[in-house]
Scaffold this active site. Sequence first.
Site, mmCIF file in Angstrom:
data_model
loop_
_atom_site.group_PDB
_atom_site.id
_atom_site.type_symbol
_atom_site.label_atom_id
_atom_site.label_comp_id
_atom_site.label_asym_id
_atom_site.label_seq_id
_atom_site.Cartn_x
_atom_site.Cartn_y
_atom_site.Cartn_z
ATOM 1 N N VAL A 49 35.774 3.538 63.931
ATOM 2 C CA VAL A 49 35.800 4.202 62.632
ATOM 3 C C VAL A 49 37.026 5.093 62.443
ATOM 4 C CG1 VAL A 49 34.528 6.299 63.288
ATOM 5 C CG2 VAL A 49 34.269 5.360 60.963
ATOM 6 N N TYR A 50 37.713 5.458 63.506
ATOM 7 C CA TYR A 50 38.876 6.331 63.372
ATOM 8 C C TYR A 50 39.967 5.614 62.584
ATOM 9 C CZ TYR A 50 36.801 9.219 67.096
ATOM 10 O OH TYR A 50 35.973 9.998 67.869
ATOM 11 N N SER A 51 40.265 6.167 61.417
ATOM 12 C CA SER A 51 41.269 5.591 60.522
ATOM 13 C C SER A 51 40.963 4.119 60.237
ATOM 14 C CB SER A 51 42.676 5.734 61.104
ATOM 15 O OG SER A 51 43.659 5.552 60.119
#
Length: 317
Positions: A49-51
Amino acid sequence: MKVSRICLGCMSYGQPGKGMSWELDEEASRPYIQRALEQGINFFDTADVYSKGSSEEILGRALKDFAASRDEVVIATKVNQPMGPGPNERGLSRKHIMSSIDASLKRLGTDYVDLYQIHRWDYETPIGETLEALHAVVRSGKARYIGASAMYAWQFAKALSTAELHGWTHFVSMQPHYNLIYREDEREMLPLCKDQNIAVIPFSPLARGWLTRKLSKEQNETLRFQTDALAKSRYTQEDNVTTVERVSVLAEARGLPMAQVALAWVLSKPVVTAPIIGATKPHHLDDAIAALSVQLTPEEIQRLEEPYRPHPIIGHS
């Protein structure tokens, strides 16, 4: 599996427009990953989900370019958080886990991850379904180990016992929210991890930077802190202010940056394997590495811990 005493968290690295306003783009991110490797850090933590996946892509390309070999590094990523608008693009169902591990491997440019973590507890999916799917991921060779993050101790205990009952892959790590001004997992989670020989890899060991600066609005409100309502709700209570002041006083007395004192406190806990630090400025990595050599006395630790008061449990949803 052996990991460095410091883990580099890669939430700060991403593609502009996909994640947070304080993220570094790929060109700015790569030197931190290279520097970490040069300083002996072999442990890197990210999440799908990071970036929206670009953090994994940036990390994968950098490690391919800078690491001597794939076996030299330990790559950790996570699954659960929404990756799209669809009902099956989130959570810990078999469907989402099986799709997510393949997508993460593609973005990372590798055929396996060393540590595959459930990012949060999924209240909609039976834990047995999640554990059986994770077991299949390990058996397939797509992950070497599994870990968990930010949940109640009873939930983690249930997951551990369910896996043991069925002979499924056992969790080897817990990633809790843990620092000098948020210590709620000392009550149950950390003793559980010690009892079950679970590695503890805390996130936010410096409380979003709150523990690294003297108290003033201008100094404390970093760009990340300004845009992080959850951080403000966690860290601006009165007893926290007293703790930050004590870190500042001790740092001055020892002639050290506050970050080194705050991180040395986390590292002083025998249950902690490797705190996860973020780095968006060169001195962030330098302070983390230097903190490994800082030994706090029992009296200094007591002084730092004394102001703490119970906090509401947050961040488990």
